[in-house]
Design a protein around this motif. Structure first.
Motif, PDB file in Angstrom:
ATOM      1  N   LEU A 176      37.414   1.368 111.717  1.00 51.12           N
ATOM      2  CA  LEU A 176      36.848   0.093 111.281  1.00 51.12           C
ATOM      3  C   LEU A 176      35.339   0.157 111.386  1.00 51.12           C
ATOM      4  N   SER A 177      34.660  -0.567 110.477  1.00 48.91           N
ATOM      5  CA  SER A 177      33.203  -0.621 110.511  1.00 48.91           C
ATOM      6  C   SER A 177      32.731  -1.909 109.862  1.00 48.91           C
ATOM      7  N   ILE A 178      31.526  -2.368 110.292  1.00 48.26           N
ATOM      8  CA  ILE A 178      30.893  -3.561 109.722  1.00 48.26           C
ATOM      9  C   ILE A 178      29.482  -3.181 109.302  1.00 48.26           C
ATOM     10  N   GLU A 179      29.113  -3.570 108.071  1.00 44.82           N
ATOM     11  CA  GLU A 179      27.770  -3.333 107.541  1.00 44.82           C
ATOM     12  C   GLU A 179      27.102  -4.673 107.269  1.00 44.82           C
ATOM     13  N   ASN A 180      25.781  -4.735 107.531  1.00 41.71           N
ATOM     14  CA  ASN A 180      25.056  -5.982 107.290  1.00 41.71           C
ATOM     15  C   ASN A 180      24.729  -6.139 105.813  1.00 41.71           C
ATOM     16  N   GLN A 181      23.938  -7.178 105.502  1.00 41.48           N
ATOM     17  CA  GLN A 181      23.627  -7.467 104.105  1.00 41.48           C
ATOM     18  C   GLN A 181      22.787  -6.369 103.454  1.00 41.48           C
ATOM     19  N   LYS A 182      22.211  -5.493 104.265  1.00 39.87           N
ATOM     20  CA  LYS A 182      21.408  -4.388 103.740  1.00 39.87           C
ATOM     21  C   LYS A 182      22.219  -3.095 103.620  1.00 39.87           C
ATOM     22  N   GLY A 183      23.496  -3.131 103.983  1.00 38.26           N
ATOM     23  CA  GLY A 183      24.327  -1.941 103.939  1.00 38.26           C
ATOM     24  C   GLY A 183      24.185  -1.064 105.162  1.00 38.26           C
ATOM     25  N   GLU A 184      23.567  -1.572 106.225  1.00 35.06           N
ATOM     26  CA  GLU A 184      23.377  -0.802 107.453  1.00 35.06           C
ATOM     27  C   GLU A 184      24.582  -0.999 108.375  1.00 35.06           C
ATOM     28  N   LEU A 185      24.996   0.076 109.034  1.00 38.39           N
ATOM     29  CA  LEU A 185      26.137   0.031 109.940  1.00 38.39           C
ATOM     30  C   LEU A 185      25.731  -0.684 111.235  1.00 38.39           C
TER      31      LEU A 185
END
Length: 235
Positions: A176-185
């Motif tokens: 599982l992973s979450i990226e912010n609005q800039k596509g950063e992990l």
């Protein structure tokens, strides 16, 4: 004038009968013409009858008054007056028929009025059915029966807890992973699947990379395919 009782008192004192104190008091009262009570007179009389042989006084018989018989006059008997109750006149057959006819017409009119009222009330009671729309579930953008991922809410604030769950048809683990609005992990975790292929975990919305508000993407990878979902985050 001395009281004749004084002679008996003197004799009783001389012969020492009775109470000297009481007898002397009565003797002094007789000499001074004072009032002598009935108790004192009876006391002296009983001593004189007992010790001096005086005869008891017998009261004179009291004649009973004759009451004449009272004759009550006879009262004349009261004659009962019989009242004759006249019967009400019978209604004619024609008036009876007319009344029955009027009752029949009135009953029909009443039925018609009730029917109209019921029809209007039925119309007023008709309300459009309310269609209950189901709650919108945060489903993944890419539908896949073999791999799913979802969150408990569609938006979070800083330091909120994100509940993540899903299903995978593989027998291994998922990443599982979450990226912010800039596509950063900003977050990642590897989970082992349960016996039924389900997985679940918790993540905290906050920390390095969570500085900006916007749409965040959560992804799942089981080694065969990848799926993702999105949620909004506000700092």
């Amino acid at each position: 004038m001395a009281d004749p009782l004084i002679d008996d008192v003197k004799d009783l004192l001389e012969k020492d009968f009775g109470d000297d104190r009481i007898l002397k008091q009565i003797h002094r009262a007789c000499e001074n013409n004072e009032v002598i009570s009935n108790f004192e007179r009876n006391y002296v009389r009983k001593l004189a009858e007992k010790h001096l042989g005086r005869k008891p006084e017998t009261p004179a018989p009291v004649e009973k008054p004759v009451v004449p018989d009272v004759v009550l006059p006879e009262t004349p008997s009261v004659q009962k007056i019989q009242t004759i109750q006249s019967e009400p006149p019978k209604a004619s057959s024609s008036s009876s028929k007319n009344s029955k006819l009027m009752l029949g017409i009135g009953g029909v009119a009443l039925v018609v009025i009730i029917a109209v009222a019921v029809s209007f009330s039925g119309i007023s009671d008709i309300t459009p059915d309310v269609v209950n729309t189901p709650d919108v579930v945060n489903t993944p953008d890419t539908v896949s029966d073999s791999l799913t991922i979802q969150t408990d809410f569609s938006s979070y604030n800083n330091q909120d807890i994100i509940s993540i769950n899903g299903v995978s048809n593989t027998q291994s683990s998922v990443n599982l992973s979450i990226e912010n609005q800039k596509g950063e992990l900003v977050w990642t975790e590897q989970l082992s699947l349960k016996s039924d292929g389900r997985y679940s975990t918790l993540a905290i919305a906050g920390g390095p990379g969570w500085e900006g508000s916007g749409t965040y993407t959560i992804k799942v990878d089981n080694g065969v395919e990848t799926n993702f979902n999105t949620f909004s985050f506000t700092t």
